[in-house]
Design an enzyme around this catalytic site. Structure first.
Site, PDB file in Angstrom:
ATOM      1  CG  LEU B 127     -92.870  30.094 -59.750  1.00  8.97           C
ATOM      2  CD1 LEU B 127     -94.106  29.075 -59.650  1.00  8.97           C
ATOM      3  CD2 LEU B 127     -91.706  29.392 -59.717  1.00  8.97           C
ATOM      4  CG  ASP B 128     -92.860  33.694 -55.542  1.00 11.19           C
ATOM      5  OD1 ASP B 128     -93.516  34.788 -55.209  1.00 11.19           O
ATOM      6  OD2 ASP B 128     -92.344  33.140 -54.628  1.00 11.19           O
TER       7      ASP B 128
END
Lengths: 444, 444
Positions: B127-128
Site C-alpha cells: 500500500l504505502d
C-alpha cells in the site's frame, strides 16, 4: 623501571611531556615521544637529553609493539577508539598503561588479564574525567570517615574563557574539542533527585539549566550531563538520594544555544543537500516555515524572541543572517555550525582560558544538614599554555611518577577513585595552582 | 510456471493468500504457504485443493533453499531484514521475488545479478509503499504525456479508524505496526518548496503539521515524512520545485502527540531504570521539573495547556496520571508508551479501519496552472479484514499473477513505477473498491 613511552604529540601532550621531562633527570627516566609526525614529537622533546621524539604509525602493529616492548609504562594520548589495541599490546608485553579517556566496556574486560600480570591500566586520568573524580572522592571519603551521611552530590565543570579575554557576546571560545561542544547533550540526561530518577530530553536540556553561584566569580548556568548516574557505584554512593553532574556555561549561553536546538542546527546525522551552494542566510531559511518578513524576523518570531533580544544579537554576531557562502560540501547542519563557530570562537594567541569545577556535598552529621562547596577556578596563560591542557596533562604526569616510584598497589583497569592515587595527585597539583577553595554552611 | 511460494503466514498474508488461491484453479497454480507455525500456514490455506501449508524455519538455509527450488516465484512477507537472504537464494536458484517492504541498498546491489538471470525482484508492492507509487506514477505520466509541466507533487497517506468505529478522544486506533507509530518521524523531515530544500527536526515536526481537505471527509492533519525527496529521481521529477510526502492524522492528533515528544516519552534509545516499579504517574513525574502542584497540573503548565484542554483530556484518557503500575522491566520510554497505547488503541473485533491516500499534482498546461487532486478513501470490514491488510496483500497478488502470465518485461530490482505494472494493477484494484476520485481546478 626507567623508560616512559608517550604515544601522541598533539596539543594535549605538551603539559604531560614537559612534566615527565622535568622530572626525568632527577629520577633517571628516559622519555620517548612517538607520533605520526616525528618532527612534532622532536619539537615537544625540544632537545632534552633524557628524551627523544620518534616516528610511529600506530596502525603498524609490529612497529608499535617494538616501541612498547622497549618501555616500562605507556601513556596513550591517541583518539579514544585506538586505546584498545595499545592496551592489548600492553597486556601481551606486560606494560602499564595510562590514558585521560573514558574507559570503555571493552577496556574494562581486560581487567582480569591486567590484574593477573600485576599491571595498572589507569583511565580517566585527566581533568574531566580525572581531577573531578579525585577531588570529589577525597571529600566523599573524608565526609564518610567523620561519620557524615551524604544526602546530595552535585558536580559541575566548565571549560570557559577567562573574563579578561571574554570579547564576544556568547562569552565563550573553544578551548577543547569543538565537535563535542556542538553535539553536547544529545540523547537524554538522567539524574537522581530525592531518590527519584529524573530525565531531561535534549529538546529541553538547554532550556532547563540551573543557576549556580561560583564563589568570587558570580552566577553561571549549568545544564545536566547525560551520565550523572554513571559513577554512583564506583564512588560508593549507591544509597545517595541526589546526584547530578553538569556543565558550566556563562549566563545567557544556554538560551542562545537552545535556539540552535529548536531550529535543528545541531543535528549531525544527515547531510544538507547542495550545502556548498548555500549561504548562512539560506541555511537558516531552510529551517523556517514559509512566510512574509525577513529571515531574521521570521527566526525571531519562531524563537519567540524580541528583535533586539540577547539571543538575536548572538545569532547576528555569528553572521547567521549574512549572505556569505558556506562553502562546505555534503555538510551536516552540525558541521556547518561547527565550522562557523571554529572561526568565531577561536582562541586568540594571548587569550586566557579558565576552568571552573565545583562540587557540592550535602551531608548529615550530628543532627545537622551541612553543605560543603569545593571550588576550583584556574586560568591559563595564553592560547597554547591553556588551563585545560595543563589540567589534562599534569595529572597524567604525576600518576606516571607514582607508578615509576612503585607507590601504586592497585592493579587491573581503574579510574582514579582510590586514596593512594587521589591524595598524592591532589597534593602535588597544588604546586600547579590547582587549589580547591572550600566553604561549609549549615543548612538545617 | 505454476508454483507460488508465500513465506510468512502472519496477519498481513491473508488477503494475498486468498487472492492467489482464488485464482489458482483458473490458472492451474499451486500455492505453498510456509511459516514457522505450520498450523497457521495450513489455516490460511484452509483446505484449498490448490494449496498447502508447511513448516519453515527461514534460518535453516537448506530447508529454505529446498522449498524455494520447488517454486517459480517467491513472495516474502518476512520482516524486512530477512528478505536479503531469501533474495540471494532466488538469485542462485533463478526465482522471481516479490515483497511489500522498502528496497534496501543491499537489495538494489542484486540488480545486475537479477537482470542477468532475467528475474524480476519487485519491492514496495504493497500500500504505502506500493499503491502510492502506482497511483501517483499513473497520473504523473498522464500529465507529462499531455504536455503538462509539474510544479508540485504532494502525497499523503494515513492508516486511520473509520468514523463509525471512532470511539476515543484520540480518534486513532492501531491498524498496523504500533512500534512504527510510536517512533514515527524521528530524525529530520526533508522536503522541497519552491526549489528550496526545507528541514523540519523531530522536535517540531508534530507542531508544524498542515491542514489538508479530503473530499467528502473534511479536514485532516498531515505531518511531513522523512523521505519526501527519496523518490524524486525514480518518479522522473528531478526538476520539480515542490515535493512533499506526509502522513494523515485526525484533527487534534498532532498537538497531543507533540506533548509526548516535548516530554521525551517517544525515545527508544535508553531504558528507564527500575521501570517495573513505576506507575504511569511516577513515569510522568520523572520528566517534569520539581515543583508544587499535582503531576497533572505541572504537566499542563509545562505543555502550556489549559487544565481542561483537548490535549490534557487525551492524556487523561490514556491513564497517564493514574497510579497503575507499568510492570515492564528495563523498558524504554517508547516501549512504555507503546504498551499503554496497544491496550488503549486496540481495534475491537467489529471496528472498521480506513485508509486515506491523497495525491495533489500542480501543473502548468496551456498557460494555466491546474491542481489535480486524486483521493482514495477505503474502509475495512472488521478488525481482521482490514483495508490496510487488503491494500497491502492484493497488489502483491495481482503482481504475482502478472508475472505468472508473462506480462512483465522488466527485470532486475524494481519498485512499481512502470506503466506495464501500474496500469493493470490499478485497473484490477478497482474490483476491490480501490477507486481514486479526482477533482481538477484551475489555480491561475
Amino acid at each position: 623501571m626507567k623508560n616512559i613511552l608517550v604515544i601522541g604529540a598533539g596539543r594535549s601532550s605538551t603539559a604531560l611531556i614537559n612534566y615527565v621531562l622535568e622530572k626525568a633527570k632527577e629520577y633517571g627516566w628516559f622519555v620517548t615521544v612517538a607520533d605520526a609526525d616525528p618532527q612534532l614529537a622532536q619539537q615537544k622533546v625540544n632537545g632534552h637529553s633524557n628524551g627523544r621524539g620518534t616516528w610511529l604509525d600506530v596502525m603498524k602493529v609490529n612497529d608499535r609493539r617494538e616501541l612498547i616492548e622497549r618501555n616500562d609504562i605507556v601513556v596513550s594520548l591517541l583518539p579514544a577508539h585506538l586505546h584498545l589495541e595499545v592496551a592489548q599490546d600492553c597486556i601481551k608485553l606486560k606494560k602499564h598503561l595510562i590514558t585521560a579517556s573514558y574507559v570503555s566496556k571493552e577496556m574494562y574486560r581486560l581487567g582480569d588479564a591486567a590484574r593477573d600480570r600485576e599491571l595498572i591500566f589507569m583511565g580517566e586520568m585527566g581533568l574531566d574525567p580525572g581531577i573531578d573524580h579525585m577531588s570529589a572522592m577525597q571529600k566523599i571519603d573524608e565526609i564518610k570517615e567523620k561519620g557524615g551521611k551524604l544526602h546530595a552530590f552535585r558536580s559541575y565543570t566548565g571549560g570557559l574563557i577567562a573574563p579578561e579575554s571574554d570579547t564576544n557576546p556568547w562569552h565563550y571560545k573553544f578551548t577543547w574539542n569543538p565537535r563535542n561542544v556542538v553535539l553536547a547533550g544529545q540523547g537524554t540526561a538522567q539524574y537522581l533527585e530525592e531518590n527519584k530518577y529524573k530525565y531531561i530530553p535534549y529538546n529541553r536540556l538547554f532550556a532547563q539549566y540551573r543557576l549556580v553561584d561560583i564563589p568570587t566569580m558570580g552566577e553561571y548556568e549549568v545544564y545536566a550531563n547525560r551520565d550523572s548516574l554513571l559513577y554512583r557505584e564506583v564512588y560508593g554512593l549507591n544509597d545517595i538520594p541526589n546526584i547530578l553532574r553538569g556543565t558550566i556555561r556563562h549566563r545567557g549561553f544556554c538560551d542562545a544555544w537552545n535556539a540552535f536546538i529548536k531550529l535543528g542546527l545541531t543535528d549531525g546525522s544527515y547531510p544538507i543537500l547542495e550545502s556548498e551552494n548555500l549561504t548562512y542566510h539560506s541555511f537558516m531559511e531552510a529551517y523556517l516555515k514559509p512566510g512574509s518578513g525577513s529571515v531574521r524576523d521570521r527566526t525571531a518570531v519562531f524563537l519567540g524572541e524580541d528583535l533586539d533580544s540577547d539571543v538575536m544579537h548572538k545569532l547576528d554576531w555569528l553572521g547567521l543572517f549574512s549572505k556569505k557562502k558556506i562553502n562546505i560540501e555534503n555538510a551536516t547542519p552540525a558541521l556547518i555550525l561547527e565550522h562557523l563557530l571554529l572561526d568565531k570562537w577561536k582562541l586568540e594567541e594571548d587569550d586566557k582560558d579558565m576552568i571552573i569545577m565545583q562540587h557540592e556535598f550535602e551531608y548529615d552529621l550530628d543532627g545537622e544538614r551541612r553543605l560543603l562547596t569545593s571550588t576550583l577556578v584556574l586560568k591559563g596563560n595564553d592560547s597554547t599554555d591553556t588551563a585545560m591542557a595543563r589540567l589534562v596533562g599534569i595529572p597524567l604526569g604525576i600518576f606516571v611518577k607514582l607508578v615509576m616510584q612503585g607507590k601504586i598497589t592497585a592493579t587491573g583497569v581503574n579510574i582514579p577513585v582510590m586514596k593512594e592515587v587521589y591524595d598524592p595527585v591532589i597534593e602535588e597539583l597544588k604546586e600547579y595552582g590547582v587549589v580547591f577553595e572550600e566553604r561549609e554552611t549549615v543548612l538545617a
